[in-house]
Design a protein around this motif. Structure first.
Motif, mmCIF file in Angstrom:
data_model
loop_
_atom_site.group_PDB
_atom_site.id
_atom_site.type_symbol
_atom_site.label_atom_id
_atom_site.label_comp_id
_atom_site.label_asym_id
_atom_site.label_seq_id
_atom_site.Cartn_x
_atom_site.Cartn_y
_atom_site.Cartn_z
ATOM 1 N N HIS A 1 -1.935 -4.836 1.686
ATOM 2 C CA HIS A 1 -3.252 -4.069 1.068
ATOM 3 C C HIS A 1 -2.809 -2.736 0.937
ATOM 4 O O HIS A 1 -3.327 -2.215 -0.101
ATOM 5 C CB HIS A 1 -4.255 -4.450 1.903
ATOM 6 C CG HIS A 1 -4.787 -5.723 2.178
ATOM 7 N ND1 HIS A 1 -5.507 -6.077 3.202
ATOM 8 C CD2 HIS A 1 -4.761 -6.843 1.235
ATOM 9 C CE1 HIS A 1 -5.996 -7.615 3.014
ATOM 10 N NE2 HIS A 1 -5.232 -7.824 1.711
ATOM 11 N N TYR A 2 -1.923 -2.215 1.511
ATOM 12 C CA TYR A 2 -1.583 -0.807 1.424
ATOM 13 C C TYR A 2 -0.209 -0.148 0.772
ATOM 14 O O TYR A 2 0.120 0.900 0.908
ATOM 15 C CB TYR A 2 -2.067 -0.121 2.627
ATOM 16 C CG TYR A 2 -3.543 -0.410 3.049
ATOM 17 C CD1 TYR A 2 -4.602 0.259 2.430
ATOM 18 C CD2 TYR A 2 -3.726 -1.345 3.954
ATOM 19 C CE1 TYR A 2 -5.892 -0.077 2.726
ATOM 20 C CE2 TYR A 2 -5.113 -1.678 4.464
ATOM 21 C CZ TYR A 2 -6.135 -0.998 3.892
ATOM 22 O OH TYR A 2 -7.424 -1.330 4.043
ATOM 23 N N ALA A 3 0.696 -1.216 0.921
ATOM 24 C CA ALA A 3 2.202 -0.798 0.587
ATOM 25 C C ALA A 3 2.533 -1.172 -0.670
ATOM 26 O O ALA A 3 1.884 -2.156 -1.505
ATOM 27 C CB ALA A 3 3.023 -1.573 1.609
ATOM 28 N N GLN B 1 2.589 5.998 -5.332
ATOM 29 C CA GLN B 1 3.040 5.273 -4.603
ATOM 30 C C GLN B 1 3.989 5.467 -3.401
ATOM 31 O O GLN B 1 3.897 4.910 -2.351
ATOM 32 C CB GLN B 1 4.124 3.942 -5.428
ATOM 33 C CG GLN B 1 3.488 3.271 -6.328
ATOM 34 C CD GLN B 1 4.380 2.308 -6.971
ATOM 35 O OE1 GLN B 1 5.715 2.243 -6.973
ATOM 36 N NE2 GLN B 1 3.818 1.425 -7.658
ATOM 37 N N THR B 2 4.691 6.694 -3.754
ATOM 38 C CA THR B 2 5.459 7.427 -2.510
ATOM 39 C C THR B 2 4.426 7.915 -1.570
ATOM 40 O O THR B 2 4.451 8.036 -0.166
ATOM 41 C CB THR B 2 6.290 8.491 -3.251
ATOM 42 O OG1 THR B 2 7.051 7.766 -4.061
ATOM 43 C CG2 THR B 2 6.935 9.320 -2.127
ATOM 44 N N ILE C 1 12.120 4.001 -5.299
ATOM 45 C CA ILE C 1 11.145 4.998 -5.852
ATOM 46 C C ILE C 1 10.727 6.159 -5.107
ATOM 47 O O ILE C 1 10.840 7.207 -5.474
ATOM 48 C CB ILE C 1 9.893 4.174 -6.290
ATOM 49 C CG1 ILE C 1 10.322 3.203 -7.414
ATOM 50 C CG2 ILE C 1 8.739 4.808 -6.746
ATOM 51 C CD1 ILE C 1 9.215 2.315 -7.699
ATOM 52 N N MET C 2 10.648 5.734 -3.753
ATOM 53 C CA MET C 2 10.303 6.961 -2.780
ATOM 54 C C MET C 2 11.461 7.754 -2.708
ATOM 55 O O MET C 2 11.348 9.257 -2.651
ATOM 56 C CB MET C 2 9.961 6.158 -1.539
ATOM 57 C CG MET C 2 9.264 7.262 -0.524
ATOM 58 S SD MET C 2 9.121 6.681 1.207
ATOM 59 C CE MET C 2 10.773 6.159 1.849
ATOM 60 N N ILE D 1 -4.086 -1.494 -2.768
ATOM 61 C CA ILE D 1 -3.543 -1.670 -3.949
ATOM 62 C C ILE D 1 -3.952 -3.013 -4.672
ATOM 63 O O ILE D 1 -4.097 -3.998 -4.015
ATOM 64 C CB ILE D 1 -2.068 -1.497 -3.671
ATOM 65 C CG1 ILE D 1 -1.785 -0.452 -3.185
ATOM 66 C CG2 ILE D 1 -1.313 -1.816 -4.876
ATOM 67 C CD1 ILE D 1 -0.094 -0.182 -2.629
ATOM 68 N N GLY D 2 -4.190 -2.895 -5.956
ATOM 69 C CA GLY D 2 -4.493 -4.261 -6.691
ATOM 70 C C GLY D 2 -3.396 -5.092 -6.837
ATOM 71 O O GLY D 2 -2.269 -4.818 -6.519
#
Length: 558
Positions: free
Chosen positions: A430-432, A281-282, A217-218, A514-515
């Motif tokens: 938590h953050y990726a 997300q990227t 996606i990135m 991120i949830g």
């Protein structure tokens, strides 16, 4: 296999009689590549093979590599002289390559396959826990069914079988330490037996699930943003649509979510259009790059446990077995991790939850300094003991001191892994994006990259010692080397990295947590609506041409 690969340096120096520098390079290379290749394996699993076929392929590669390594062991279990040049006439390099690829491909599916069979549903608010009895045991099941209960059973089964395998390997190493051909052969047979048992349940496993990875996606977003970099626009949405808008951060990527022509539905196929969710997300992945760069030194220090620490223990006189030291390292890792959760994590989360991961990683990096400093002091004492007996020039001599002196540095090494290693996994969790699947993969890849860089760092130390002191700190054996000075160089590197980490961690934004994947919603793309700014063009005397401004409006993607 974990214990076999952890002690690979002993096989290279004792059985193949390689020089210390050659053995350390091979060990770090195989470990680093094995961890770094997990990114490629994850992409291949998501896009093509799935977990089941990847586990089958990896087991075949792994067992074949172990058989080839067993065939490369000398007949007398030891080479009379250095065997590095003779390795090209054996199956060593082919076996090592297969072990690297098979090991990288086997780590991911082992856990994912088990939990993929039981997906947990949301718990109703008014649901009362039910009691389930299995044999003599009673359990409380909250989710209406067996799913949560099955996941608990799977966790305990994984724990039981992994501990059984670990105890079996410890027994084998404790009584048959130098019989490497037997270690490789038995491990290969065990993997084949496990594969056959896995194939027995193949018809009952769930369907293969292919999906896009955050890395693809990135790449998609970066290419789309570069192709539409000429667009100039401003965000103009209603108040009710603010949650679906693009952020101002890294706004150069926002053009990837702009649909240039409403009639063109094939832009996504040509890598020219992304959704708002994919763009955001990227941005999250790009934001964690500076923080992730500070984790590389953790991998460099961690590589010492499988290389120089092993060689130290092999050249010390009894007292405690190397396998016992590695068990103590594992126990320290688990104990420190659980102790931090009970003592510090809950208190930090009550005050400021977002800083918990950063504090845990920081304490782990401070522990890495203590680990290298203690190792340097112990090695200095070991070299003095050898010098006192006149054994410094004897590569096979054992220092007249107990290996129990290494206990403290192995404890600190385990504490570093329990704090920094687990903290890094939690940070990515938590953050990726898609952290449930990729947090361990990112952690292993960064650790592997640090292990590879450790080879270059040791080469720099060797060049510096030759240039400054006219002698190499890395001799042909551990007794002819100055590992105490090498450890001091790692201390300075770890101290420098702590200052860099403190600066980066203090400036990092911890608000973008991120949830859960089931709570994430796909946000549509934005359509371009052209407007003529005649008033702006007329009011600007320096610009006589018409200027175009773009407004973004929400548009669903089919």
């Amino acid at each position: 296999m974990t214990l076999v690969l952890q002690n690979l340096s002993s096989f290279l120096t004792d059985s193949l009689n390689l020089k210390l520098k050659e053995a350390i390079t091979i060990v770090n290379l195989q470990e680093g590549l094995r961890n770094m290749l997990q990114i490629c394996v994850a992409l291949c699993i998501d896009a093509y093979l799935g977990y089941r076929w990847m586990l089958i392929l990896s087991s075949l590669l792994y067992s074949a590599g172990l058989f080839l390594l067993a065939l490369s062991v000398p007949g007398g279990e030891r080479c009379p002289s250095n065997c590095f040049k003779e390795l090209k006439h054996t199956s060593f390099w082919e076996g090592l390559t297969l072990v690297i690829v098979g090991g990288a491909a086997q780590v991911i599916p082992l856990y994912a396959l088990s939990f993929e069979q039981t997906r947990v549903a949301k718990i109703p608010e008014d649901y009362e826990p039910a009691r389930v009895q299995v044999g003599c045991f009673r359990f409380r099941v909250k989710i209406g069914g067996w799913r949560n209960f099955l996941q608990k059973v799977i966790r305990w089964l994984l724990f039981l079988f992994l501990r059984t395998g670990a105890l079996t390997s410890v027994y084998g190493f404790f009584f048959y330490y130098y019989k490497w051909q037997q270690h490789f052969f038995q491990s290969a047979v065990a993997i084949i037996i496990g594969l056959l048992w896995f194939l027995c349940g193949f018809p009952f496993y769930g369907p293969r699930r292919l999906q896009r990875s955050p890395l693809s996606i990135m790449l998609h977003t970066l290419i789309a943003a570069w192709q539409k970099r000429h667009l100039k626009y401003q965000i103009n949405l209603d108040e009710e649509d603010q949650n679906h808008s693009l952020t101002d951060h890294l706004e150069l990527l926002n053009s990837a979510a702009v649909k240039e022509s409403p009639a063109d539905d094939n832009l996504r196929r040509r890598w020219r259009l992304c959704t708002v969710t994919e763009v955001e997300q990227t941005k999250l992945l790009l934001d964690i790059i500076p923080m992730s760069a500070t984790f590389i030194v953790y991998g460099m220090v961690k590589s010492l446990g499988n290389t120089f620490f092993i060689e130290q223990a092999d050249r010390m006189h009894g007292g405690i077995s190397l396998v016992v030291l590695q068990l103590i390292q594992f126990i320290s890792k688990r104990a420190v991790n659980e102790g931090y959760k009970m003592v510090f994590e809950k208190r930090i989360q009550r005050i400021k939850r977002r800083y918990s991961d950063g504090v845990k990683i920081g304490i782990g990096m401070l522990t890495s300094i203590l680990c290298c400093a203690v190792a340097s002091q112990v090695e200095s004492k070991r070299l003095k003991a050898l010098k006192k007996k006149g054994l410094l020039d004897n590569p096979e001599a054992e220092a007249p001191m107990s290996a129990s002196w290494l206990l403290l540095q192995f404890i600190f090494l385990g504490a570093m892994e329990g704090l920094a290693g687990d903290g890094i996994v939690n940070f990515f969790g938590h953050y990726a994006p898609d952290s449930r699947r990729y947090a361990p993969v990112f952690t292993s890849s960064l650790t592997g990259f640090g292990t590879i860089l450790s080879i270059g760092f040791i080469a720099i130390i060797d060049y510096y010692s030759r240039f400054r002191y006219k002698e190499s700190w890395i001799g042909e054996s551990v007794n002819e080397s100055r590992l105490d000075l090498i450890y001091r160089a790692y201390v300075m590197l770890a101290v420098l990295n702590c200052f860099i980490y403190a600066y980066v961690a203090s400036s990092y934004s911890y608000d973008n947590i991120i949830g859960k994947p089931e709570n994430e919603q796909e946000i549509p793309v934005l359509e371009v609506k052209q407007q003529q700014e005649e008033e702006k063009a007329a009011g600007d005397p320096q610009n006589k041409q018409e200027q175009e401004e773009y407004q973004l409006q929400r548009m669903s993607v089919r």
